[in-house]
Design an enzyme around this catalytic site. Structure first.
Site, PDB file in Angstrom:
ATOM      1  N   HIS A 152       0.495  -4.495   3.406  1.00 13.57           N
ATOM      2  CA  HIS A 152      -0.257  -4.658   4.144  1.00 13.57           C
ATOM      3  C   HIS A 152      -0.535  -6.276   4.503  1.00 13.57           C
ATOM      4  CE1 HIS A 152      -4.545  -3.210   5.009  1.00 13.57           C
ATOM      5  NE2 HIS A 152      -4.722  -4.291   4.691  1.00 13.57           N
ATOM      6  N   GLN A 155       0.739  -1.469  -0.073  1.00 13.64           N
ATOM      7  CA  GLN A 155      -0.064  -0.279  -0.158  1.00 13.64           C
ATOM      8  C   GLN A 155       1.399   1.301  -0.159  1.00 13.64           C
ATOM      9  OE1 GLN A 155      -1.753  -0.234   3.530  1.00 13.64           O
ATOM     10  NE2 GLN A 155       0.096  -1.003   4.951  1.00 13.64           N
ATOM     11  N   PHE A 191      -1.244  -4.589  13.815  1.00 14.77           N
ATOM     12  CA  PHE A 191      -1.704  -5.210  12.735  1.00 14.77           C
ATOM     13  C   PHE A 191      -1.282  -6.131  12.340  1.00 14.77           C
ATOM     14  CE2 PHE A 191      -0.618  -3.171   8.305  1.00 14.77           C
ATOM     15  CZ  PHE A 191      -1.559  -3.863   7.265  1.00 14.77           C
ATOM     16  N   GLU A 234      -3.152  -9.332  11.151  1.00 10.16           N
ATOM     17  CA  GLU A 234      -2.783 -10.032   9.926  1.00 10.16           C
ATOM     18  C   GLU A 234      -2.753 -11.514   9.785  1.00 10.16           C
ATOM     19  OE1 GLU A 234      -3.087  -9.309   6.495  1.00 10.16           O
ATOM     20  OE2 GLU A 234      -4.429  -7.792   7.920  1.00 10.16           O
ATOM     21  N   LYS A 286      -6.077 -13.755  10.400  1.00 11.56           N
ATOM     22  CA  LYS A 286      -6.703 -12.991   9.776  1.00 11.56           C
ATOM     23  C   LYS A 286      -5.835 -14.930   8.913  1.00 11.56           C
ATOM     24  CE  LYS A 286      -9.954 -10.544   6.900  1.00 11.56           C
ATOM     25  NZ  LYS A 286     -10.187  -9.415   6.116  1.00 11.56           N
ATOM     26  N   HIS A 287      -4.928 -13.971   8.056  1.00 18.48           N
ATOM     27  CA  HIS A 287      -4.290 -14.695   7.123  1.00 18.48           C
ATOM     28  C   HIS A 287      -3.365 -15.749   7.316  1.00 18.48           C
ATOM     29  CE1 HIS A 287      -6.599 -11.552   4.533  1.00 18.48           C
ATOM     30  NE2 HIS A 287      -6.818 -10.485   5.008  1.00 18.48           N
TER      31      HIS A 287
END
Length: 186
Positions: free
Chosen positions: A52, A27, A101, A105, A108-109
């Site tokens: 990101h 980003q 952050f 991440e 979630k991923h």
């Protein structure tokens, strides 16, 4: 023509399992901060592309998988040297809380990539990809740099990145809330 400057970039890394490839997403912090409904934590955002995320994905549904069952984020696995690297390549430009952050991440991923990359490898690989595919320098070499009035064609940005990385990036646009007729690459 596009009046602004930022985007997500995706790289494909083959793998096996419940996903086919990884999207490596970068980003441009000034656009990230400009299109938010609330101001970013720092008054002048970084002027470099930042990470990101690294997202396991499928061709049929690129947003999946996510929120997998797996080891939750463990801050102790981000050893001091890696933490220092991630603060440069993967900062939280919105709130300034980098660890939160990274935790979001990973949970979630990253948890979906554990069959290929454990937490430490996930963050090490992300930093290595950011370092080896320095989008800021790639675009600068093509004379595509932030400018208050200069615009660039979508195809020129894609071409500069593709020439250097041998990958076709996926670019996303965001409307400028202050100027509805212009868009920022994001």
């Amino acid at each position: 023509l596009v009046l602004g400057f930022a985007f997500f970039l995706c790289f494909i890394m083959s793998t096996s399992g419940s996903y086919v490839y990884f999207q490596f997403v970068q980003q441009w912090p000034p656009t990230t901060c400009r299109v938010r409904w609330k101001p970013c934590s720092k008054p002048r955002p970084l002027q470099i592309f930042t990470t990101h995320g690294l997202w396991p994905s499928n061709y049929s549904n690129p947003t999946m998988p996510s929120n997998c069952t797996g080891s939750q984020f463990n801050d102790r696995k981000v050893y001091p040297q890696l933490r220092s690297k991630l603060k440069r390549s993967w900062p939280n430009v919105e709130s300034g809380n980098d660890t939160k952050f990274w935790e979001g991440e990973w949970n979630k991923h990253g948890t979906c990539s554990e069959q290929t990359l454990n937490q430490m490898q996930y963050f090490e690989r992300s930093h290595a990809m950011w370092y080896s595919h320095n989008i800021t320098n790639i675009l600068k070499s093509a004379s595509i740099v932030p400018h208050p009035t200069q615009t660039w064609k979508y195809s020129d940005i894609v071409s500069a990145i593709k020439t250097d990385t041998q990958r076709t990036p996926l670019l996303r646009c965001k409307r400028d809330p202050a100027q509805p007729n212009s868009q920022f690459l994001h």
